[in-house]
Design a protein around this motif. Sequence first.
Motif, PDB file in Angstrom:
ATOM      1  N   LEU A   5      25.052 -71.094  92.364  1.00 17.57           N
ATOM      2  CA  LEU A   5      23.780 -71.357  93.044  1.00 17.57           C
ATOM      3  C   LEU A   5      23.021 -70.057  93.318  1.00 17.57           C
ATOM      4  CD1 LEU A   5      24.914 -74.098  95.592  1.00 17.57           C
ATOM      5  CD2 LEU A   5      23.260 -74.402  93.745  1.00 17.57           C
ATOM      6  N   ALA A   6      23.743 -69.013  93.710  1.00  9.99           N
ATOM      7  CA  ALA A   6      23.087 -67.740  94.019  1.00  9.99           C
ATOM      8  C   ALA A   6      22.423 -67.154  92.770  1.00  9.99           C
ATOM      9  CB  ALA A   6      24.106 -66.758  94.589  1.00  9.99           C
ATOM     10  N   LEU A   7      23.098 -67.229  91.635  1.00  9.69           N
ATOM     11  CA  LEU A   7      22.511 -66.688  90.404  1.00  9.69           C
ATOM     12  C   LEU A   7      21.270 -67.487  89.991  1.00  9.69           C
ATOM     13  CD1 LEU A   7      25.771 -65.972  88.344  1.00  9.69           C
ATOM     14  CD2 LEU A   7      24.260 -64.311  89.446  1.00  9.69           C
ATOM     15  N   ALA A   8      21.371 -68.801  90.056  1.00  7.64           N
ATOM     16  CA  ALA A   8      20.232 -69.629  89.643  1.00  7.64           C
ATOM     17  C   ALA A   8      19.016 -69.369  90.532  1.00  7.64           C
ATOM     18  CB  ALA A   8      20.627 -71.108  89.691  1.00  7.64           C
ATOM     19  N   TYR A   9      19.235 -69.374  91.844  1.00  7.74           N
ATOM     20  CA  TYR A   9      18.091 -69.226  92.745  1.00  7.74           C
ATOM     21  C   TYR A   9      17.621 -67.783  92.851  1.00  7.74           C
ATOM     22  CZ  TYR A   9      17.688 -74.042  93.967  1.00  7.74           C
ATOM     23  OH  TYR A   9      17.437 -75.388  93.895  1.00  7.74           O
ATOM     24  N   SER A  10      18.463 -66.816  92.541  1.00  6.59           N
ATOM     25  CA  SER A  10      17.983 -65.431  92.468  1.00  6.59           C
ATOM     26  C   SER A  10      16.957 -65.289  91.353  1.00  6.59           C
ATOM     27  CB  SER A  10      19.156 -64.480  92.212  1.00  6.59           C
ATOM     28  OG  SER A  10      20.027 -64.456  93.312  1.00  6.59           O
ATOM     29  N   ALA A  11      17.184 -65.989  90.245  1.00  2.00           N
ATOM     30  CA  ALA A  11      16.218 -65.941  89.142  1.00  2.00           C
ATOM     31  C   ALA A  11      14.887 -66.560  89.566  1.00  2.00           C
ATOM     32  CB  ALA A  11      16.789 -66.682  87.928  1.00  2.00           C
ATOM     33  N   TYR A  12      14.949 -67.710  90.268  1.00  2.00           N
ATOM     34  CA  TYR A  12      13.702 -68.337  90.743  1.00  2.00           C
ATOM     35  C   TYR A  12      12.962 -67.417  91.714  1.00  2.00           C
ATOM     36  CZ  TYR A  12      15.659 -72.779  89.038  1.00  2.00           C
ATOM     37  OH  TYR A  12      16.182 -73.773  88.270  1.00  2.00           O
TER      38      TYR A  12
ATOM     39  N   SER B 230      14.729 -76.356  98.153  1.00  3.42           N
ATOM     40  CA  SER B 230      15.447 -76.818  96.955  1.00  3.42           C
ATOM     41  C   SER B 230      16.901 -76.378  96.993  1.00  3.42           C
ATOM     42  CB  SER B 230      14.762 -76.273  95.698  1.00  3.42           C
ATOM     43  OG  SER B 230      13.462 -76.786  95.566  1.00  3.42           O
ATOM     44  N   LEU B 231      17.126 -75.130  97.405  1.00  4.94           N
ATOM     45  CA  LEU B 231      18.499 -74.643  97.495  1.00  4.94           C
ATOM     46  C   LEU B 231      19.287 -75.442  98.524  1.00  4.94           C
ATOM     47  CD1 LEU B 231      20.807 -72.660  97.001  1.00  4.94           C
ATOM     48  CD2 LEU B 231      19.713 -71.090  98.612  1.00  4.94           C
ATOM     49  N   GLN B 232      18.658 -75.704  99.672  1.00  2.00           N
ATOM     50  CA  GLN B 232      19.361 -76.439 100.720  1.00  2.00           C
ATOM     51  C   GLN B 232      19.795 -77.822 100.222  1.00  2.00           C
ATOM     52  OE1 GLN B 232      18.178 -79.059 103.060  1.00  2.00           O
ATOM     53  NE2 GLN B 232      20.073 -78.892 104.225  1.00  2.00           N
ATOM     54  N   LYS B 233      18.971 -78.450  99.395  1.00  2.00           N
ATOM     55  CA  LYS B 233      19.342 -79.763  98.852  1.00  2.00           C
ATOM     56  C   LYS B 233      20.359 -79.628  97.718  1.00  2.00           C
ATOM     57  CE  LYS B 233      15.142 -80.930  97.985  1.00  2.00           C
ATOM     58  NZ  LYS B 233      13.980 -81.693  97.514  1.00  2.00           N
ATOM     59  N   ASP B 234      20.192 -78.589  96.892  1.00  3.91           N
ATOM     60  CA  ASP B 234      21.097 -78.436  95.746  1.00  3.91           C
ATOM     61  C   ASP B 234      22.511 -78.038  96.160  1.00  3.91           C
ATOM     62  OD1 ASP B 234      19.289 -79.221  93.921  1.00  3.91           O
ATOM     63  OD2 ASP B 234      18.823 -77.241  93.124  1.00  3.91           O
ATOM     64  N   VAL B 235      22.684 -77.607  97.399  1.00  2.00           N
ATOM     65  CA  VAL B 235      24.047 -77.329  97.870  1.00  2.00           C
ATOM     66  C   VAL B 235      24.915 -78.583  97.749  1.00  2.00           C
ATOM     67  CG1 VAL B 235      25.398 -76.818  99.950  1.00  2.00           C
ATOM     68  CG2 VAL B 235      23.449 -75.395  99.370  1.00  2.00           C
TER      69      VAL B 235
END
Length: 284
Positions: free
Chosen positions: A162-169, A222-227
Amino acid sequence: MRTHPPVTNEVARGARQAARETAKKARTRRGQTIAVLSSVIVIGGLAAITLTSSGWPEVRETFFSADAFRTSFPDILKAFKLDVEMFVAIEVVVLIVGLLIALVRSSRNPVFFPIRMIAAVFCDVFRGVPVILLIYMFGFGIPALGLSGVPNDPIILAGIALALAYSAYVAEVYRAGIGSIHPTQTDAALAVGLTRTQALRFVVLPQAVRRVRPPLLNDFISLQKDVALVSILGIVEAFQQAQIFAAATFNYTPLVAAALLYLAVTIPMARILDHITARGEVNA
């Protein structure tokens, strides 16, 4: 012969100002009244259509059962603690890594070209691959490699994905904000004696971050939901706990309870950002 013209003009201006204020208050009251009436008509109409439909009793029992909610909510709330802990930890990493990637991609120094290229590939790959697939790859693929010294905890591996994906965003959001600051801002900072690093830290970044707060909040939500996606690795967080109850009772009220917990976090975040943004516009 004219007598005391300044006083007369002042009285006239005061009367016009009072008339404008009265008209403004009247428009505000009229707008509020229309908003309340339209809300009552729209929301009341939707509620009436739903509550009078033939299938409403079954839907109410399946999704809004008070007994199912009361039974499942304490365990879902306990499991939701893991969601919040993961969200906070991942978000801190995302904010730092995303900013570093954005700074690298915004640099124009030719020495950093290889790093810029790597950062661009990072953003392209991790923005393009579905988050759920990343969680699968990290959660099942890395332990399968059998590497020594590499963590096999599914919570850590899912958090890394999750950290890698959202770091890109977030890196692209930061980069857009940095790019929106006119170069003359940096020139002016250099002209008053700041170094390039100081100009970036004290002039460019504060303005850039202020401009991208709304899209950053979207990524946070989005991150909070994707957890909840970490449940595919067998991690019992709020959504997984709700699914367990739903599977055992064939009642979906526990899922609604989990959704309410997510809303309890995301809605205050949105309102706080609105307040900060409005205060910034007033002070600007």
